[in-house]
Design a protein around this motif. Sequence first.
Motif, PDB file in Angstrom:
ATOM      1  N   ALA A 149      -2.150   4.783  -5.455  1.00 26.62           N
ATOM      2  CA  ALA A 149      -3.616   4.848  -5.564  1.00 26.62           C
ATOM      3  C   ALA A 149      -4.287   4.458  -4.252  1.00 26.62           C
ATOM      4  O   ALA A 149      -5.498   4.594  -4.114  1.00 26.62           O
ATOM      5  CB  ALA A 149      -4.092   3.924  -6.681  1.00 26.62           C
ATOM      6  N   THR A 150      -3.520   3.941  -3.279  1.00 30.08           N
ATOM      7  CA  THR A 150      -4.129   3.461  -2.033  1.00 30.08           C
ATOM      8  C   THR A 150      -3.758   4.377  -0.860  1.00 30.08           C
ATOM      9  O   THR A 150      -2.843   5.202  -0.967  1.00 30.08           O
ATOM     10  CB  THR A 150      -3.655   2.022  -1.716  1.00 30.08           C
ATOM     11  N   ALA A 151      -4.462   4.182   0.266  1.00 27.52           N
ATOM     12  CA  ALA A 151      -4.238   5.033   1.440  1.00 27.52           C
ATOM     13  C   ALA A 151      -3.009   4.563   2.218  1.00 27.52           C
ATOM     14  O   ALA A 151      -2.884   3.379   2.522  1.00 27.52           O
ATOM     15  CB  ALA A 151      -5.465   4.985   2.345  1.00 27.52           C
ATOM     16  N   CYS A 152      -2.135   5.504   2.522  1.00 30.06           N
ATOM     17  CA  CYS A 152      -0.943   5.180   3.321  1.00 30.06           C
ATOM     18  C   CYS A 152      -0.492   6.428   4.079  1.00 30.06           C
ATOM     19  O   CYS A 152      -0.116   7.424   3.461  1.00 30.06           O
ATOM     20  CB  CYS A 152       0.183   4.668   2.428  1.00 30.06           C
ATOM     21  N   CYS A 174      -4.592   4.036   6.676  1.00 26.43           N
ATOM     22  CA  CYS A 174      -3.733   2.868   6.453  1.00 26.43           C
ATOM     23  C   CYS A 174      -4.584   1.751   5.868  1.00 26.43           C
ATOM     24  O   CYS A 174      -5.415   1.166   6.574  1.00 26.43           O
ATOM     25  CB  CYS A 174      -3.089   2.417   7.766  1.00 26.43           C
ATOM     26  N   ALA A 175      -4.381   1.475   4.586  1.00 29.57           N
ATOM     27  CA  ALA A 175      -5.191   0.455   3.903  1.00 29.57           C
ATOM     28  C   ALA A 175      -4.816  -0.952   4.354  1.00 29.57           C
ATOM     29  O   ALA A 175      -5.582  -1.890   4.143  1.00 29.57           O
ATOM     30  CB  ALA A 175      -5.014   0.592   2.393  1.00 29.57           C
ATOM     31  N   ARG A 181      -3.875  10.218   5.478  1.00 28.97           N
ATOM     32  CA  ARG A 181      -4.713   9.586   4.440  1.00 28.97           C
ATOM     33  C   ARG A 181      -5.304   8.245   4.912  1.00 28.97           C
ATOM     34  O   ARG A 181      -6.253   7.742   4.337  1.00 28.97           O
ATOM     35  CB  ARG A 181      -3.834   9.389   3.198  1.00 28.97           C
ATOM     36  N   GLY A 186      -6.827  -4.502   5.241  1.00 32.91           N
ATOM     37  CA  GLY A 186      -6.560  -5.002   3.892  1.00 32.91           C
ATOM     38  C   GLY A 186      -5.822  -6.330   3.918  1.00 32.91           C
ATOM     39  O   GLY A 186      -5.974  -7.127   4.842  1.00 32.91           O
ATOM     40  N   ASP A 202       1.961   1.764  -3.623  1.00 32.74           N
ATOM     41  CA  ASP A 202       0.924   1.983  -4.632  1.00 32.74           C
ATOM     42  C   ASP A 202       0.245   3.318  -4.327  1.00 32.74           C
ATOM     43  O   ASP A 202      -0.557   3.413  -3.398  1.00 32.74           O
ATOM     44  CB  ASP A 202      -0.087   0.822  -4.576  1.00 32.74           C
ATOM     45  N   ASN A 261      -2.920  -8.115   4.807  1.00 34.45           N
ATOM     46  CA  ASN A 261      -1.832  -7.744   5.710  1.00 34.45           C
ATOM     47  C   ASN A 261      -0.943  -8.937   6.075  1.00 34.45           C
ATOM     48  O   ASN A 261      -0.353  -8.976   7.149  1.00 34.45           O
ATOM     49  CB  ASN A 261      -2.388  -7.069   6.974  1.00 34.45           C
ATOM     50  N   TYR A 277       0.837  -1.207   0.000  1.00 34.08           N
ATOM     51  CA  TYR A 277       0.000   0.000   0.000  1.00 34.08           C
ATOM     52  C   TYR A 277       0.872   1.257   0.000  1.00 34.08           C
ATOM     53  O   TYR A 277       0.510   2.264  -0.586  1.00 34.08           O
ATOM     54  CB  TYR A 277      -0.949  -0.021   1.210  1.00 34.08           C
TER      55      TYR A 277
END
Length: 325
Positions: A125-128, A137-138, A135, A142, A123, A144, A120
């Motif tokens: 495009a994902t939340a981090c 934590c995906a 933003r 997700g 990438d 994990n 994540y």
Amino acid sequence: MRPFAYTRTASSSAAVATVTADRDAKFLAGGTNLIDLMKDTVEAPALLVDINALPFGDIVEHRTFVRIGALARMSDTADHPAVVRIAPAVAEALLASASPQLRNAATIGGNLMQRTRCAYFRDVATACNKREPGRGCAAIDGINRQHAVLGGSRDCICVHPSDMAVALLAVDAIVRTRGPRGERSIPIAAFHTLPGDTPQIETVLEHGELIVAVDIPISRLASTSTYVKVRDRASYEFALVSVGAALSVRDGKIADARLGLGGIAPKPWRALASERALIGVAPSAAAFERAAEIAVGGARGYGHNDFKIPLVKRLIVKSLASVAA
Ligand SMILES: Cc1cc2nc3c(=O)[nH]c(=O)nc-3n(C[C@H](O)[C@H](O)[C@H](O)COP(=O)(O)OP(=O)(O)OC[C@H]3O[C@@H](n4cnc5c(N)ncnc54)[C@H](O)[C@@H]3O)c2cc1C
């Protein structure tokens, strides 16, 4: 990749001054981590200061320690006779890292500063929260499987990827730096930080502070160290869990112990309470199992990564038995 400026210098004070003066500048060593992240637009420094011409490539054995220059390559360090003899865990960890081609390019300083492999984080495009504070934590809800079971926070459960840093915990290494406010010696256990609510901060280094060397004190403990790594493939793969262990035994009792754990926390994890529990007792399966149990006290799985807790316990027992033998 976004446009950036590039400069090369053979002076460490110029390198430090140039990066210190520009919040968006970064040092460039082997480039095996930074350039990847720039291509993926995870990192976008405006200026790269190439440090490869600085005189920090040597590995020198002194009377009481071995000094590994920050620009020594992982491959040269793994093969160096003084490193193999004085700190076998470090040589083993380096040989268990990446691939021969990467080890020929990557440096010791860059290895300590490499960023997490969390999918994540890599990438955009994902939340981090590490890449973009605030933003989210995906990974927490997700996929994990690779993530932390110790030391994580509501903002970040990534793991630190360096094998070598875990082994350095087992041999009491010291990171030497040169920064805007002079020189510092930082014990490896105090070098990396936990995420808390500032996961974008990963080490105690100031912006512009340059790693110049890693020192490993010569000791009986370090010379009986080992590094054991479990991963999905036998090579070219990061750790699921790993252990750097060192023991010294005197008169049938453990006189001193070091236990570093990898793949389970956002920083190379020192199992201090386990080390204390080992001191003064005879080396035995029961003592090692107790140390392993203590090491995972407070560990928490997030679903896919629950397996890391029993796995790291077994690896601790195996690595301690191996150094005791
Ligand atoms: C496919 C692949 C597999 C890998 N597998 C493993 C593995 O199994 N185990 C493992 O441990 N690693 C692994 N790695 C990571 C590899 O070890 C790192 O990419 C490498 O060590 C980084 O070193 P570098 O010199 O290339 O750093 P760079 O990419 O040049 O720099 C990385 C970071 O360090 C900073 N930096 C560099 N030198 C200094 C310095 N002297 N002082 C201060 N800051 C500095 C840079 O500014 C940058 O932020 C893998 C990498 C790849 C690409």
